[in-house]
Scaffold this active site. Structure first.
Site, short mmCIF file in Angstrom:
data_model
loop_
_atom_site.label_atom_id
_atom_site.label_comp_id
_atom_site.label_asym_id
_atom_site.label_seq_id
_atom_site.Cartn_x
_atom_site.Cartn_y
_atom_site.Cartn_z
N ARG A 227 0.89 -1.09 -0.07
CA ARG A 227 -0.09 0.03 0.04
C ARG A 227 1.14 1.21 0.00
O ARG A 227 1.84 1.45 0.65
CB ARG A 227 -0.87 0.03 1.23
CG ARG A 227 -1.66 1.17 1.12
CD ARG A 227 -2.72 0.98 2.46
NE ARG A 227 -3.67 -0.05 2.39
CZ ARG A 227 -3.88 -0.60 3.69
NH1 ARG A 227 -3.68 -0.12 4.84
NH2 ARG A 227 -4.64 -1.73 3.76
N ARG B 103 -1.49 6.92 9.69
CA ARG B 103 -1.38 6.43 8.10
C ARG B 103 -1.69 7.75 7.21
O ARG B 103 -1.56 8.72 7.45
CB ARG B 103 -2.56 5.09 8.16
CG ARG B 103 -2.13 4.27 9.14
CD ARG B 103 -3.01 2.75 8.81
NE ARG B 103 -2.78 1.64 9.71
CZ ARG B 103 -3.41 0.75 9.40
NH1 ARG B 103 -4.19 0.28 8.51
NH2 ARG B 103 -2.93 -0.44 10.31
N LYS C 148 -3.89 1.42 15.10
CA LYS C 148 -3.79 2.25 13.92
C LYS C 148 -4.33 3.69 14.04
O LYS C 148 -5.34 3.70 14.76
CB LYS C 148 -4.39 1.60 12.52
CG LYS C 148 -5.81 1.20 12.86
CD LYS C 148 -6.27 0.29 11.57
CE LYS C 148 -7.74 -0.07 11.81
NZ LYS C 148 -8.24 -1.05 10.70
N LYS D 39 -5.83 7.35 11.96
CA LYS D 39 -6.39 7.80 10.45
C LYS D 39 -6.63 9.09 10.54
O LYS D 39 -7.62 9.56 11.56
CB LYS D 39 -7.38 7.00 9.94
CG LYS D 39 -6.96 5.47 9.80
CD LYS D 39 -8.13 4.53 9.14
CE LYS D 39 -7.88 3.10 9.13
NZ LYS D 39 -8.64 2.30 8.41
N CYS E 206 -14.72 -3.92 0.12
CA CYS E 206 -13.32 -3.95 0.26
C CYS E 206 -12.75 -5.24 -0.57
O CYS E 206 -13.43 -5.93 -1.41
CB CYS E 206 -13.31 -4.55 1.83
SG CYS E 206 -13.85 -6.08 2.19
N CYS F 84 -7.47 -11.27 1.25
CA CYS F 84 -7.58 -10.89 2.40
C CYS F 84 -7.83 -11.99 3.36
O CYS F 84 -8.64 -12.85 3.55
CB CYS F 84 -8.56 -9.97 2.52
SG CYS F 84 -8.61 -9.22 4.54
N CYS G 206 -15.60 -8.68 6.21
CA CYS G 206 -15.53 -9.05 7.81
C CYS G 206 -16.05 -7.85 8.43
O CYS G 206 -16.10 -6.70 7.77
CB CYS G 206 -14.14 -9.44 8.13
SG CYS G 206 -13.03 -8.19 7.92
N CYS H 30 -13.23 -2.02 6.48
CA CYS H 30 -12.31 -1.29 5.60
C CYS H 30 -13.19 -0.55 4.42
O CYS H 30 -12.69 0.67 4.12
CB CYS H 30 -11.40 -2.31 4.82
SG CYS H 30 -10.36 -3.06 5.89
#
Length: 1455
Positions: A948, A1017, A1091, A1093, A1314, A1320, A1359, A1363
């Site tokens: 990414r 990120r 994480k 964002k 996603c 994944c 899931c 995302c």
């Protein structure tokens, strides 16, 4: 377009009028009657028709439909009008028109045969059928509209039995439909024709390409039918005339029905008027979909009479019946019974008698299949009928169609000589004929040398000798040349008497030997070997009759005749099944006859008795072909010698699709295998089961060697684990067993040889639960063997079982059986096989206070005394490594990544390094589609990396785009993914290519550091195509903010960016790292708990979902200038199914800041999270939980205290949408911007849509500052900063590559998904690959409800990690297991309100059944401007979710 058009009286004229008005070119084929009919059309001159009359039997003429300049490139619509009697002659080259915009109107009269029309179905053509003039006009218009929209061919069959005139008013309205702009929004060719491989210009030598098994795949058939139904709807809206796939008339509550396509349908319609029977007339003959048929047929119907119009007596079951049966799955045939009738003709004065005969048979206890209705004239009786066994006449019929009067079955039953019907006799008979014919040819050659080639006779002889060697000349043409030669010789040629005495040998015949499978038992003594070794031009048809369902009952092994012929190498070889594909069978017969040499055609006709039912034979055929037991193929050795790509044609549609899907998945892997290979059982065992057994044996023996010398009681611990938790528990139990003096062996269930189980003393099973109550993947092979065993005696085995599951994962009562199902099943089987239970079954529940540990502690303590081990406390092993431990020990994110990259023995890296590489912008993944296959082969998973890019502000230059395109092809899987956070992802990068790829990204001033991991990120930004000045200022801020919060470690440079001298180089223009510094002044050694964002939006646009991120910055613009930001904190999407301690959350308003403070304010929010976030429980580590734990006010005050400033009162703002706005706009500087639709962000090339290639061409044109690419957080692309000077060129590129198509439904434009399967590792269900198909099934209803253009946000994830930000959309589907999703409703259209669970664990059918009525209610009951999510809340369908903590409150009881 004329304003006045006169009325017409015939169906053909009505269709011809539409064809003339709507087409750039019109071809009327080989019929003066047809030409005369076309003349009825106003303004159509006789000269127009005459100049276009073509003979369908000459394909080079047919292809002149299109302009000679750049043929086929302009895609102008053409129409062809052809009699049904000529269809069979056009079979060889009609497929070339399939991928071209052509409407083929077929005039179907009383002499036509429905069988010929259905041959076009097998080739893949959609087929409409009209029964009168009004039908013909309306459906001709539909056909032209379809072809114009899809650039593909369609067939329109026309018949009538008396028609009322068609007035010009209706016609004028229908002509408006053809040019309707609204029409173009219905379809795009890539969606309707995913299976079409090429649009290249046909040539005279091009081969027929078709999917003989099903003509088109299931999804394509559905899309074709759906589009035609949409056109029917549009016709109704214009004219008021309704059309359905199946037209029903008569008594719809009747038990008896007649299905009657064809010329005589109207006769039956009039006769049945007012009766108690049901008449079914199909409007769409192809595709045939079982769902549509089952939906159309009333439930009261028990039997349906299928009337097959025929021009001659023929095989037992007709194409209409076979087409219907083939549409159903092999294991699910229709509930109603089908009775086939051969309809040779009927008149109004005989129809009552015909109906009595039909219904007498239909209502009898045992109706007879193939009953004949009507009679043929004696002159029309088919000639050359060879007496064959009853069922096998079907293949004789194919031979007769292919060869006509030239057919010679040399072992015909009509020969009265003793043994004449034996295949060996036939071969000898042919060889004798061939010898005699060769002597005649020698005589002709001698004659030619005498008379000279320039004499009249010599020219005829020379012409004959040349044609006799030319395999491309048809039998009919050769017969004409032979007739001319015989006339010349009979005129008195000297020396011709001996030739004329044997003139019958001059004619070329199609010689066939028909044999049963008796030849398959011994090639050495059979005629097969003799025929192949002779090299003679003889064709052999071998009929295999063993039913698929009885394939295991064969006592004497048979040899594979087709394989033998393929290995011999000199014979044309084909495998066919007439009841799977009549067209492929006919093609194989044609090709066999054209081949000069031996031909072997192996034909499948499964039956036990000649009286077997149609359903039985078709079912057996379908099962055999679908499974791969009987593959359909053709092989031409001449083409093979010439190294042609199409020498071998795999005609089994399902096998070919599965093979293509496998090849697509396996990327650069070149493994190619037959789906169900016919391998000798000994070989199969040796290379399959033996490898697996040896692996299991070696694994166990290796453990035993390690335990030599230990004397404690043995205990074998077997685990099945997908996520690793059950494996870690099993290994921990093993360590504790060893510490207590036991001798443990710990293995995955699939690694254990099941035959050793009865010899074990103590066995412990530990398993988690996967999917819908399934055992995890590394235990499935063991479980399949275990549950199916019939001879296991475990009476001496002590066992215990512990399972791990979630009692709330399947909350509905009917789904309770899935809770811990694997452990319950294993425990029950162990008891059944006589095992002795050490302790009761242990069931760990994620809902308990300590999760599964609550039950496990009690279970383990009870286990020790049963094993004879001490229950006293022992020194336990150290706790497992956590992410915090890994970060702390990583030496600033180095770990052992370099060493792992250098390890060539595996495609993976260590578990700890997998966590660390996330900070470097990459994840290790594997192709989950290939897991089981590779495991069975003894291979590790197909590992590859996802990379990414960190792209602050979401803007890339054309040069950067080109580099990503290049890397995707050179080291990736040839695709790029635009993510939901506005950056690039590459997939499928192998470990050996990682460093090369990272350096390639760096070469264009991009990097991947901090694109993932527990750091800040990518900083995302609205695309803002209409505000370039503002966008430029915000872009600079995003880059500066991303740079400010970037990790300072040197590890990224050391690992990825060293040059050939091992000298570190700078990462990119955005990364400013002191290469002599090795510390993290902001993050420290453990970085953030989780994480982080940041997202920026500019009202009224919320295309970045500003509420979904840890920090959301809402830009405040006053008088066109940026003054500051409203700051949100604590947004986040990730949850865990059924764990109510996890939930999505929208950001809380902190207040307003001036633009100069944005960097420090964000840093302080991040700092408070760094110091206060939960580092023990990663499921509780995001900022959203920190804020809820502290309280919003407390958190805000902590930030202000650290900052030294206070947030101001938030400025007013208004959000109006969070979708992208597609199409062209111009900004305040005069530059042009185009927002392009990219479904789910996947940039790739397909046979029909060269998106990636087109964007490459566009990027090349925009280099050197002539434009830029803005990646949106909704996974789309904005082509930006295009000058007026460059605008025409850009538009042309977009149009040439179909990149300018934005005419999708509002639902599709507002959708996102996603990645999901197969890459994944967290996905539980399909997402990106499935969403387009799912939307198509919803769009049909939206069209019906008038909601085509209404915008709705719908998102799908594989899931609950979120995302694609599903919890903010109006409709969300969150994967729970393969094919199963949680359905959530009620999100805010502007992205400001969370949705709520409406139904747990629903499949596609259930989802559609829920959503369609809700959309209909919305269409009927909504207020002006009311969005779908708001409507659902106002109408009480779903309760609003005010905050994340309330996410699980007020979920509907019926959920």
């Amino acid at each position: 377009m004329p304003s006045q058009i006169g009325s017409v009286n015939s169906a053909l004229s009505a269709a011809a009028r539409v064809a003339y008005q709507a087409s750039a070119s019109l071809v009327v084929v080989n019929s003066a009657d047809l030409a005369a009919a076309v003349e009825q059309v106003d303004d159509l001159r006789r000269s127009d028709v005459g100049s276009l009359l073509k003979d369908l039997r000459k394909p080079q003429n047919l292809l002149k439909v299109f302009p000679s300049a750049e043929p086929f490139a302009t895609l102008q619509l053409a129409s062809i009008i052809v009699p049904g009697s000529l269809l069979l002659e056009g079979l060889a080259y009609l497929p070339r028109l399939l991928a071209l915009p052509v409407v083929i109107h077929v005039w179907f009269d009383k002499k036509s045969d429905i069988h010929d029309l259905y041959l076009l179905k097998d080739l893949g053509f959609p087929i409409l059928y009209s029964y009168d003039a009004q039908d013909a006009q309306d459906l001709a218009t539909v056909a032209h509209s379809y072809s114009l929209s899809t650039n593909k061919a369609i067939v329109h069959a026309i018949s009538e039995y008396g028609s009322a005139p068609v007035s010009f008013e209706d016609h004028r309205l229908l002509l408006e439909l053809i040019s309707s702009v609204e029409l173009q929004t219905f379809a795009k060719p890539v969606e309707l024709y995913a299976s079409v491989e090429s649009n290249e210009e046909p040539t005279e030598s091009s081969e027929t390409t078709s999917d003989p098994e099903t003509s088109v795949d299931v999804s394509t058939a559905e899309k074709q039918e759906t589009f035609l139904k949409q056109l029917f709807t549009l016709v109704k809206s214009i004219t008021g005339r309704a059309y359905e796939v199946y037209d029903l008339s008569g008594d719809k509550s009747s038990e008896w029905a007649i299905l009657a396509p064809g010329y005589y349908s109207n006769v039956f319609s009039e006769a049945l008027s007012g009766s108690s029977f049901l008449l079914i007339r199909p409007r769409i003959l192809s595709p045939v979909r079982s769902e549509s048929l089952a939906q159309a047929i009333p439930s009261t119907v028990k039997r349906i009479a299928v009337l097959e119009q025929a021009s001659e007596l023929r095989r037992r079951w007709g194409p209409v019946l076979i087409s219907i049966l083939s549409a159903f799955n092999s294991d699910k045939f229709p509930s109603f019974e089908l009775v086939d009738y051969l309809l040779l003709g009927v008149q109004p004065n005989t129809v009552d008698q015909a109906l009595k005969k039909i219904f007498a048979n239909l209502t009898s206890e045992h109706p007879v299949q193939g009953t004949t209705i009507g009679e043929l004239n004696a002159a029309e009786e088919p000639q050359n009928q060879y007496a064959q066994p009853n069922l096998e006449q079907v293949y004789t019929k194919v031979l007769q169609q292919a060869a006509g009067s030239h057919l010679n079955i040399v072992n015909s039953h009509s020969d009265t000589a003793y043994g004449a019907s034996r295949p060996e006799f036939g071969l000898g008979k042919y060889l004798k004929h061939s010898q005699t014919r060769q002597s005649v040819i020698t005589d002709l050659q001698n004659l030619l040398s005498k008379v000279g080639a320039l004499s009249a006779i010599g020219k005829d002889v020379s012409s004959w000798l040349t044609s006799d060697k030319d395999a491309s000349i048809s039998l009919d043409e050769h017969a004409k040349i032979t007739d001319q030669l015989i006339d010349s010789l009979s005129a008195g040629a000297a020396g011709a008497d001996s030739i004329l005495a044997k003139k019958e040998y001059l004619y070329r015949k199609a010689f066939w030997i028909i044999s049963s499978d008796i030849w398959a038992y011994d090639f050495g003594t059979s005629g097969v070997h003799h025929a192949l070794s002779s090299g003679a031009d003889i064709n052999i048809l071998v009929v295999e009759s063993a039913p698929y369902s009885k394939r295991h009952e064969v006592n004497v092994p048979k040899k594979d005749i087709a394989l033998y012929a393929l290995n011999y190498g000199n014979a044309y070889t084909a495998s066919v099944a007439v009841y799977s594909s009549y067209t492929q069978t006919l093609q194989a017969i044609h090709e066999a006859q054209q081949y000069r040499g031996p031909s072997i055609v192996v034909a499948y006709l499964p039956y036990t008795e000649p009286t077997d039912s149609a359903i039985s034979v078709v079912r057996e055929t379908k099962c055999a072909v679908d499974s791969g037991y009987w593959p359909l193929f053709r092989w031409d050795p001449i083409a093979d010698d010439q190294n042609k790509d199409d020498a071998f044609k795999l005609d089994s549609g399902k096998l070919r699709r599965e093979l293509q899907e496998f090849l697509d998945r396996s990327n650069r892997l070149t493994e190619l295998s037959k789906r169900l290979p016919d391998i000798n059982p000994v070989v199969s065992h040796s290379y399959g089961g033996e490898i697996r057994t040896r692996q299991q044996r070696e694994a166990k023996d290796s453990v035993l060697k390690l335990l030599e010398g230990l004397i404690g009681p043995p205990v074998t611990i077997l685990f099945a684990s997908d996520g690793g938790t059950a494996e870690s528990v099993a290994k921990r139990l093993g360590r504790r067993s060893k510490a207590r003096g036991l001798t443990p062996i710990v293995l995955a269930m699939d690694e254990y040889p099941i035959e050793d189980l009865p010899q074990e003393q103590n066995v412990i099973f530990i398993t988690s639960t996967a999917g819908q109550g399934e055992i995890p993947q590394n235990g499935r092979a063991f479980w399949e063997s275990f549950k199916g065993s019939t001879d296991l005696d475990l009476s001496l085995v002590n066992f215990a079982v512990f399972g791990m599951g979630d009692s709330h994962y399947w909350p509905r009562k009917e789904d309770e059986i899935y809770y811990n199902k694997p452990s319950k099943d294993i425990n029950a089987k162990l008891v059944l096989y006589g095992g002795k239970e050490l302790v009761p079954l242990g069931l760990g529940d994620d809902q308990d206070p300590d999760g599964y540990e609550t039950a496990y502690r009690e279970w383990e303590q009870a286990l020790w005394p049963k094993l004879g081990a001490s229950t006293d406390a022992v020194i336990d092993e150290p706790p497992p490594l956590t992410n915090e431990d890994i970060k702390l020990a990583s030496n600033y994110l180095r770990g052992t990544i370099l060493e792992g990259l250098a390890d060539e023995t595996t495609g993976a890296i260590s578990a700890s390094d997998q966590q660390l590489t996330k900070f470097h912008g990459t994840y290790l993944q594997d192709d989950r589609d290939l897991r089981e296959e590779r495991k069975a082969q003894g291979l590790e998973p197909a590992y590859a990396f996802m990379i990414r890019v960190r792209l602050p502000g979401c803007v890339a230059t054309p040069e950067q785009w080109l580099q990503m395109h290049k890397l995707a092809d050179e080291t990736g899987n040839h695709t790029m993914k635009i993510t939901t956070r506005g950056t690039f992802q590459l997939h499928g990068v192998l470990k050996r290519n990682m460093k090369r790829t990272m350096k390639g990204i760096n070469a264009v001033l991009l990097d991947t550091i901090a694109a993932c991991g527990d750091v800040n990120r990518n900083v995302t930004l609205s695309a803002l195509p209409t505000h370039s000045k503002l966008q430029s200022e915000l872009l600079a801020m995003c880059k500066d903010l991303s740079q400010h919060l970037l990790p300072r470690t040197k590890a990224y440079h050391e690992i990825w960016l060293t040059d050939e001298n091992d000298t570190k180089i700078k990462a990119s223009g955005n990364v400013d790292v002191d290469l002599n510094e090795d510390e993290e002044p902001f993050y420290g050694k453990t970085y953030l708990p989780r994480k982080f964002k940041i997202s920026v939006c500019v009202p009224p646009y919320n295309d970045t979902d500003v509420y979904a991120h840890d920090i959301g910055l809402i830009a405040i613009v006053e008088d066109g200038k940026l003054v500051g930001y409203n700051v949100l904190a604590g947004g986040g999407m990730g949850t865990t199914h059924s764990n109510t301690k996890t939930y999505p959350r929208t950001g809380s308003m902190m207040g307003y800041i001036v633009k100069e403070d944005v960097k420090i304010a964000c840093e302080k929010i991040c700092e408070i999270q760094r110091d206060n976030g939960d580092r023990k429980n990663r499921k509780h580590a995001r900022l959203k939980y920190t804020i809820d734990d502290l309280g919003v006010d407390k958190f805000k005050s902590m930030v202000e205290e650290s900052w030294g400033k206070k947030f101001l009162e938030p400025k007013p703002f208004k959000l109006e949408s969070n979708i992208d706005h597609f199409g062209w706009v111009k900004d305040e500087l005069g530059f042009n911007h185009f927002t392009m639709f990219i479904e789910n962000g996947r940039v790739e090339d397909t046979p029909d849509f060269q998106m990636k290639a087109g964007l490459k061409v566009l990027a090349e044109a925009l280099c050197n500052g002539r434009g830029e690419f803005r990646l949106t957080a909704n996974q789309h692309l904005v082509i930006s900063n295009i000058s007026d000077e460059d605008l025409p060129g850009v538009k042309k590129i977009l149009a040439d590559y179909k990149l300018d198509n934005i005419k999708h439904t509002g639902l599709r434009l507002g959708s996102a998904a996603c990645v999901g399967f197969p890459t994944c590792g967290l996905a539980m269900a399909e997402s990106e690959r499935y969403l387009p198909e799912f939307l198509s099934k919803l769009e049909n209803s939206l069209e019906e409800y008038g909601l085509r253009h209404d915008s709705v946000t719908l998102r799908m994830t594989g899931c609950p990690n979120g995302c694609a930000r599903p919890f903010l959309s109006e409709v969300a589907l969150v994967g729970k297991a393969p094919g199963t999703y949680n359905l959530l409703l009620g999100g805010g259209y502007y992205g400001e309100r969370l949705n709520k669970i409406f139904r747990y664990s629903v499949n596609e059918e259930q989802i559609l059944d829920i959503l369609k009525p809700l959309f209909k209610r919305w269409a009927l009951e909504r207020n002006d401007g009311e969005h779908f999510g708001d409507f659902l809340i106002r109408s009480g369908v779903i309760a609003p979710t005010v905050s994340g903590k309330q996410f699980y409150e007020n979920i509907p009881i019926e959920a």
